[in-house]
Design a protein around this motif. Structure first.
Motif, PDB file in Angstrom:
ATOM      1  N   ARG A 198      50.012  36.464  38.576  1.00  0.00           N
ATOM      2  CA  ARG A 198      48.222  36.124  38.729  1.00  0.00           C
ATOM      3  C   ARG A 198      47.907  37.684  37.444  1.00  0.00           C
ATOM      4  NH1 ARG A 198      47.555  34.013  43.523  1.00  0.00           N
ATOM      5  NH2 ARG A 198      48.845  33.270  44.682  1.00  0.00           N
ATOM      6  N   GLY A 199      46.500  37.349  37.283  1.00  0.00           N
ATOM      7  CA  GLY A 199      46.087  38.376  36.071  1.00  0.00           C
ATOM      8  C   GLY A 199      46.206  39.603  36.825  1.00  0.00           C
ATOM      9  N   ASP A 200      45.987  39.161  37.644  1.00  0.00           N
ATOM     10  CA  ASP A 200      46.320  41.301  38.300  1.00  0.00           C
ATOM     11  C   ASP A 200      46.004  42.012  37.596  1.00  0.00           C
ATOM     12  OD1 ASP A 200      47.137  39.808  40.536  1.00  0.00           O
ATOM     13  OD2 ASP A 200      49.176  40.220  39.642  1.00  0.00           O
ATOM     14  N   LEU A 203      44.931  42.069  32.293  1.00  0.00           N
ATOM     15  CA  LEU A 203      44.155  41.517  30.513  1.00  0.00           C
ATOM     16  C   LEU A 203      43.711  42.143  30.691  1.00  0.00           C
ATOM     17  CD1 LEU A 203      46.461  38.816  31.994  1.00  0.00           C
ATOM     18  CD2 LEU A 203      46.298  38.319  30.149  1.00  0.00           C
ATOM     19  N   ASP A 204      43.113  42.032  29.055  1.00  0.00           N
ATOM     20  CA  ASP A 204      41.839  42.859  28.547  1.00  0.00           C
ATOM     21  C   ASP A 204      40.651  41.253  28.788  1.00  0.00           C
ATOM     22  OD1 ASP A 204      39.558  43.836  27.146  1.00  0.00           O
ATOM     23  OD2 ASP A 204      40.596  44.138  25.547  1.00  0.00           O
ATOM     24  N   ASP A 205      40.051  42.042  29.766  1.00  0.00           N
ATOM     25  CA  ASP A 205      38.630  40.908  30.281  1.00  0.00           C
ATOM     26  C   ASP A 205      37.807  41.004  28.638  1.00  0.00           C
ATOM     27  OD1 ASP A 205      39.315  40.222  32.465  1.00  0.00           O
ATOM     28  OD2 ASP A 205      37.714  42.098  33.042  1.00  0.00           O
ATOM     29  N   ASP A 206      37.714  41.872  28.220  1.00  0.00           N
ATOM     30  CA  ASP A 206      36.556  41.404  26.770  1.00  0.00           C
ATOM     31  C   ASP A 206      37.280  39.886  25.654  1.00  0.00           C
ATOM     32  OD1 ASP A 206      34.929  43.198  27.500  1.00  0.00           O
ATOM     33  OD2 ASP A 206      35.223  44.483  26.807  1.00  0.00           O
ATOM     34  N   LEU A 207      38.893  40.774  25.690  1.00  0.00           N
ATOM     35  CA  LEU A 207      39.176  39.141  24.701  1.00  0.00           C
ATOM     36  C   LEU A 207      39.722  38.139  25.311  1.00  0.00           C
ATOM     37  CD1 LEU A 207      40.896  38.989  22.275  1.00  0.00           C
ATOM     38  CD2 LEU A 207      43.036  39.327  22.805  1.00  0.00           C
ATOM     39  N   ILE A 217      49.099  35.330  30.754  1.00  0.00           N
ATOM     40  CA  ILE A 217      48.902  36.196  32.186  1.00  0.00           C
ATOM     41  C   ILE A 217      50.672  36.967  32.500  1.00  0.00           C
ATOM     42  CG2 ILE A 217      49.138  35.970  35.012  1.00  0.00           C
ATOM     43  CD1 ILE A 217      46.828  34.024  34.658  1.00  0.00           C
ATOM     44  N   ILE A 218      51.543  35.434  32.408  1.00  0.00           N
ATOM     45  CA  ILE A 218      53.412  35.794  32.271  1.00  0.00           C
ATOM     46  C   ILE A 218      53.065  36.642  31.060  1.00  0.00           C
ATOM     47  CG2 ILE A 218      55.637  34.615  31.962  1.00  0.00           C
ATOM     48  CD1 ILE A 218      54.655  32.628  32.254  1.00  0.00           C
ATOM     49  N   SER A 219      53.033  36.545  30.256  1.00  0.00           N
ATOM     50  CA  SER A 219      53.085  37.908  28.853  1.00  0.00           C
ATOM     51  C   SER A 219      52.630  39.170  29.574  1.00  0.00           C
ATOM     52  CB  SER A 219      52.751  37.290  27.431  1.00  0.00           C
ATOM     53  OG  SER A 219      52.633  36.120  26.860  1.00  0.00           O
ATOM     54  N   ALA A 220      51.983  39.026  30.365  1.00  0.00           N
ATOM     55  CA  ALA A 220      51.306  40.248  30.971  1.00  0.00           C
ATOM     56  C   ALA A 220      52.072  40.876  31.927  1.00  0.00           C
ATOM     57  CB  ALA A 220      49.702  40.303  31.017  1.00  0.00           C
ATOM     58  N   HIS A 221      52.722  40.243  32.326  1.00  0.00           N
ATOM     59  CA  HIS A 221      53.132  41.407  33.305  1.00  0.00           C
ATOM     60  C   HIS A 221      55.285  41.322  32.410  1.00  0.00           C
ATOM     61  CE1 HIS A 221      51.408  40.635  37.612  1.00  0.00           C
ATOM     62  NE2 HIS A 221      50.083  39.360  37.056  1.00  0.00           N
ATOM     63  N   LEU A 222      55.492  40.220  31.738  1.00  0.00           N
ATOM     64  CA  LEU A 222      57.521  40.704  31.232  1.00  0.00           C
ATOM     65  C   LEU A 222      57.057  42.083  30.870  1.00  0.00           C
ATOM     66  CD1 LEU A 222      58.049  37.607  30.418  1.00  0.00           C
ATOM     67  CD2 LEU A 222      58.809  38.300  32.089  1.00  0.00           C
ATOM     68  N   THR A 223      55.259  42.541  29.837  1.00  0.00           N
ATOM     69  CA  THR A 223      55.121  43.422  28.999  1.00  0.00           C
ATOM     70  C   THR A 223      55.646  45.092  30.178  1.00  0.00           C
ATOM     71  OG1 THR A 223      54.124  42.359  27.321  1.00  0.00           O
ATOM     72  CG2 THR A 223      53.760  44.716  27.688  1.00  0.00           C
ATOM     73  N   GLU A 224      54.741  44.396  31.520  1.00  0.00           N
ATOM     74  CA  GLU A 224      54.590  45.665  32.021  1.00  0.00           C
ATOM     75  C   GLU A 224      56.065  45.937  32.261  1.00  0.00           C
ATOM     76  OE1 GLU A 224      52.197  47.122  35.829  1.00  0.00           O
ATOM     77  OE2 GLU A 224      53.187  44.746  36.383  1.00  0.00           O
ATOM     78  N   GLU A 254      48.918  58.357  30.821  1.00  0.00           N
ATOM     79  CA  GLU A 254      49.818  57.421  30.651  1.00  0.00           C
ATOM     80  C   GLU A 254      49.563  56.455  32.153  1.00  0.00           C
ATOM     81  OE1 GLU A 254      52.429  60.720  30.004  1.00  0.00           O
ATOM     82  OE2 GLU A 254      52.457  60.387  27.717  1.00  0.00           O
ATOM     83  N   GLU A 255      49.427  57.442  33.466  1.00  0.00           N
ATOM     84  CA  GLU A 255      50.303  56.561  34.770  1.00  0.00           C
ATOM     85  C   GLU A 255      49.176  54.744  34.573  1.00  0.00           C
ATOM     86  OE1 GLU A 255      49.541  58.659  37.959  1.00  0.00           O
ATOM     87  OE2 GLU A 255      51.572  59.771  37.333  1.00  0.00           O
ATOM     88  N   ASP A 256      48.022  54.826  33.883  1.00  0.00           N
ATOM     89  CA  ASP A 256      47.978  53.663  33.518  1.00  0.00           C
ATOM     90  C   ASP A 256      48.294  52.609  33.481  1.00  0.00           C
ATOM     91  OD1 ASP A 256      44.927  54.706  34.503  1.00  0.00           O
ATOM     92  OD2 ASP A 256      44.910  55.353  32.914  1.00  0.00           O
ATOM     93  N   ASN A 257      48.044  50.959  34.100  1.00  0.00           N
ATOM     94  CA  ASN A 257      49.450  50.077  33.382  1.00  0.00           C
ATOM     95  C   ASN A 257      48.729  49.596  32.252  1.00  0.00           C
ATOM     96  OD1 ASN A 257      50.608  50.207  35.874  1.00  0.00           O
ATOM     97  ND2 ASN A 257      48.797  48.428  37.075  1.00  0.00           N
ATOM     98  N   PRO A 258      50.020  49.371  31.020  1.00  0.00           N
ATOM     99  CA  PRO A 258      49.949  48.277  30.296  1.00  0.00           C
ATOM    100  C   PRO A 258      48.675  47.498  29.871  1.00  0.00           C
ATOM    101  CG  PRO A 258      51.643  48.684  30.368  1.00  0.00           C
ATOM    102  CD  PRO A 258      50.721  49.257  31.497  1.00  0.00           C
ATOM    103  N   THR A 259      47.293  46.968  29.525  1.00  0.00           N
ATOM    104  CA  THR A 259      47.002  46.112  29.369  1.00  0.00           C
ATOM    105  C   THR A 259      46.884  45.715  28.197  1.00  0.00           C
ATOM    106  OG1 THR A 259      44.973  47.391  31.004  1.00  0.00           O
ATOM    107  CG2 THR A 259      44.329  45.833  29.208  1.00  0.00           C
ATOM    108  N   VAL A 260      47.601  43.751  28.260  1.00  0.00           N
ATOM    109  CA  VAL A 260      47.512  43.152  27.034  1.00  0.00           C
ATOM    110  C   VAL A 260      46.305  43.209  26.165  1.00  0.00           C
ATOM    111  CG1 VAL A 260      48.113  40.774  26.243  1.00  0.00           C
ATOM    112  CG2 VAL A 260      49.951  42.062  28.018  1.00  0.00           C
ATOM    113  N   HIS A 261      46.645  43.447  25.490  1.00  0.00           N
ATOM    114  CA  HIS A 261      45.115  43.167  24.467  1.00  0.00           C
ATOM    115  C   HIS A 261      45.129  41.661  23.645  1.00  0.00           C
ATOM    116  CE1 HIS A 261      43.014  46.928  25.419  1.00  0.00           C
ATOM    117  NE2 HIS A 261      44.240  47.172  25.476  1.00  0.00           N
TER     118      HIS A 261
END
Length: 261
Positions: A198-200, A203-207, A217-224, A254-261
């Motif tokens: 799931r999106g969780d 992902l960048d809401d603005d984009l 969504i899959i890409s974001a999780h795999l990147t994390e 740094e502890e913030d989860n990376p967000t896919v832009h």
């Protein structure tokens, strides 16, 4: 004929047969029921469908999610299936109009009786977070190979000289990220549980205007996942400090989860 085209044709044939058998009544309700009974596939079946037509991963939830539990934060499988169901339903309504089971107004909009709209049952769908009978194949997966290459590149960069190990992990993860539907589709075949992601808020809401494509969504999780694996490797080689449980010690930012832009 593609797997998806065959499936939609099967749905059309089933719809016409059911309508004829029940006396050509309730065309909308029948179309809704047939679509949702026939098109919510198992994880493995849906993964195979996507593998043949990766463009399905471009689907967005929009306002198409009818399963109550999925509506607030839909999983990839629900997003893709809801789009397929919506397209199939539109096709069946066109069949109903052509056979005079439904009428259209002066602007070409299909007219559906109010009692049918009020009687639409809840859609239960499929829980794509459940493994079911799926068992992964033995040996290294394609995803494992991709992560291994990224890890190797990360360690080599660390050995080249001093780096901000966290920022380097983000950079390497970005370089090895898997974004295109054609790249993602084979991974779903290897592990259909990816359909349950799931999106969780990754992902960048603005984009994506709060409605990201299923594949992203899959890409974001795999990147994390890749970033976390690289950080753990950074701890192992001494580039990042760790706590008593071996977890990377990072600054608060740094502890913030990376967000896919």
């Amino acid at each position: 004929m593609s797997r998806l085209a065959e499936l939609l044709e099967k749905v059309r044939i089933e719809y016409v047969q059911v309508m004829v058998d029940q006396g050509e009544t309730e065309p909308y309700l029948t179309a809704h029921r047939v679509c949702n009974e026939c098109l919510w596939l198992s994880g493995e079946e849906l993964a195979a469908l996507i593998d043949e037509d990766p463009k399905l991963l471009s689907a967005r939830a929009s306002d198409l999610i009818d399963v109550d539990r999925e509506r607030p934060n839909p999983c990839v499988g629900a997003i893709v299936t809801s789009n397929i169901v919506a397209a199939a339903l539109e096709g069946l309504l066109a069949v109903a109009v052509n056979r005079n089971w439904l009428e259209v107004d002066s602007e070409g909009r299909v007219l559906v009786d109010a009692h049918e709209l009020d009687s639409v049952p809840a859609v239960h769908g499929v829980d794509y977070t459940e493994a079911g009978e799926f068992a992964p194949k033995r040996g290294r997966s394609h995803l494992s190979d991709l992560f291994h290459l990224a890890e190797k590149a990360y360690v080599e960069r660390l050995e080249d000289g001093p780096h901000d190990a966290y920022q380097l992990a983000l950079m390497v993860a970005s370089d090895h990220a898997i974004f295109t539907p054609d790249e993602l589709a084979p991974l779903l075949v290897e592990n259909p549980l990816l359909l349950g992601l799931r999106g969780d808020d990754l992902l960048d809401d603005d984009l994506f205007e709060g409605d990201p494509p299923a594949g992203m969504i899959i890409s974001a999780h795999l990147t994390e996942m890749l970033v976390q694996q690289l950080l753990e490797r950074g701890v192992e080689v001494g580039a990042i400090g760790h706590d008593g449980e071996g977890q990377p010690l990072l600054s608060e930012a740094e502890e913030d989860n990376p967000t896919v832009h």
